[in-house]
Design a protein around this motif. Structure first.
Motif, short mmCIF file in Angstrom:
data_model
loop_
_atom_site.label_atom_id
_atom_site.label_comp_id
_atom_site.label_asym_id
_atom_site.label_seq_id
_atom_site.Cartn_x
_atom_site.Cartn_y
_atom_site.Cartn_z
N LEU A 1 5.51 -24.85 -7.08
CA LEU A 1 6.37 -24.32 -6.01
C LEU A 1 7.80 -24.12 -6.51
N ASP A 2 8.51 -23.15 -5.95
CA ASP A 2 9.89 -22.96 -6.39
C ASP A 2 10.85 -23.86 -5.58
N ALA B 1 1.16 -28.41 4.41
CA ALA B 1 1.92 -27.34 3.74
C ALA B 1 1.52 -27.19 2.28
N ASP C 1 15.37 -31.58 -1.16
CA ASP C 1 14.06 -31.32 -1.75
C ASP C 1 12.99 -32.29 -1.19
N ALA D 1 11.23 -23.29 -1.78
CA ALA D 1 10.09 -23.74 -0.97
C ALA D 1 10.15 -25.25 -0.77
N VAL E 1 -2.17 -25.42 -2.38
CA VAL E 1 -1.37 -24.94 -3.52
C VAL E 1 -2.26 -24.77 -4.76
N ALA F 1 12.94 -26.04 1.72
CA ALA F 1 12.54 -25.72 3.10
C ALA F 1 11.58 -26.78 3.64
N LEU F 2 10.69 -27.23 2.78
CA LEU F 2 9.74 -28.27 3.19
C LEU F 2 10.48 -29.59 3.45
#
Ligand SMILES: [Fe+2]
Ligand SMILES: [Fe+2]
Length: 189
Positions: free
Chosen positions: A127-128, A58, A2, A131, A62, A134-135
């Motif tokens: 964010l889930d 990224a 994460d 996501a 948001v 991936a970040l």
């Protein structure tokens, strides 16, 4: 891993270096202070770089609140980099060297706390998990590109080895960390 856990791990690794720097300063151990200052500046170079190139872009859009925190964060990074350049331009014998290190440490502590207490909780709700995962991978890839240690370099250490490193490195909160958090946080021996 994460992204928010990874960045918090970076913060705690640097906090350990700050604690050790302050002890060396109190002990008037200049050689250790210089070694730790070099490590601090290297860690901050890598961390600000992965945030600026990969993390902030990224997450910047948001929410409006997150956007505002990113802009403030970029300014705080700029101040930290100016201080780091000034420290590197001075002799450690100069009394301003240690004074600038102190101001750098205080300003980075404030910045990291703001990210953890204000920015990260907003991202955690917006964010889930996929996501953020991936970040986190993108941040690890950027670290590898910069030649910095990644979780993959430390994941094979045993819990005992990780605990020992965390103790030596004065990592705050180490007793409450999972094995993965410890692996993300410690610097390799
Ligand atoms: Fe930051
Ligand atoms: Fe950060």
């Amino acid at each position: 891993m994460d992204a928010l856990t990874l960045l918090t791990a970076d913060h705690n690794r640097v906090r350990g270096l700050f604690t050790r720097f302050q002890s060396a300063h109190e002990a008037e151990d200049q050689k250790t202070q210089v070694e730790l200052a070099t490590k601090i500046i290297h860690e901050l170079d890598v961390h600000t770089s992965i945030e600026e190139t990969t993390f902030y872009p990224a997450i910047s859009d948001v929410t409006d609140e997150v956007h505002e925190l990113v802009v403030e964060g970029e300014e705080e990074h700029r101040v930290a980099k100016e201080l780091m350049a000034e420290v590197q331009g001075l002799s450690p014998e100069d009394e301003h060297w240690a004074a600038k290190m102190k101001v750098l440490i205080e300003s980075v502590e404030h910045h990291a706390e703001e990210e953890e207490k204000e920015m990260f909780p907003k991202l955690r709700s917006a964010l889930d998990a996929a996501a953020l995962e991936a970040l986190g991978e993108a941040l690890e890839a950027k670290k590898a590109e910069l030649g910095a240690p990644t979780l993959a370099d430390k994941i094979d250490l045993t819990k005992e080895e990780l605990t020992q490193l965390a103790r030596e490195q004065e990592i705050p909160g180490r007793s409450k960390m999972s094995q993965e958090e410890l692996a993300a946080t410690v610097a390799p021996a």
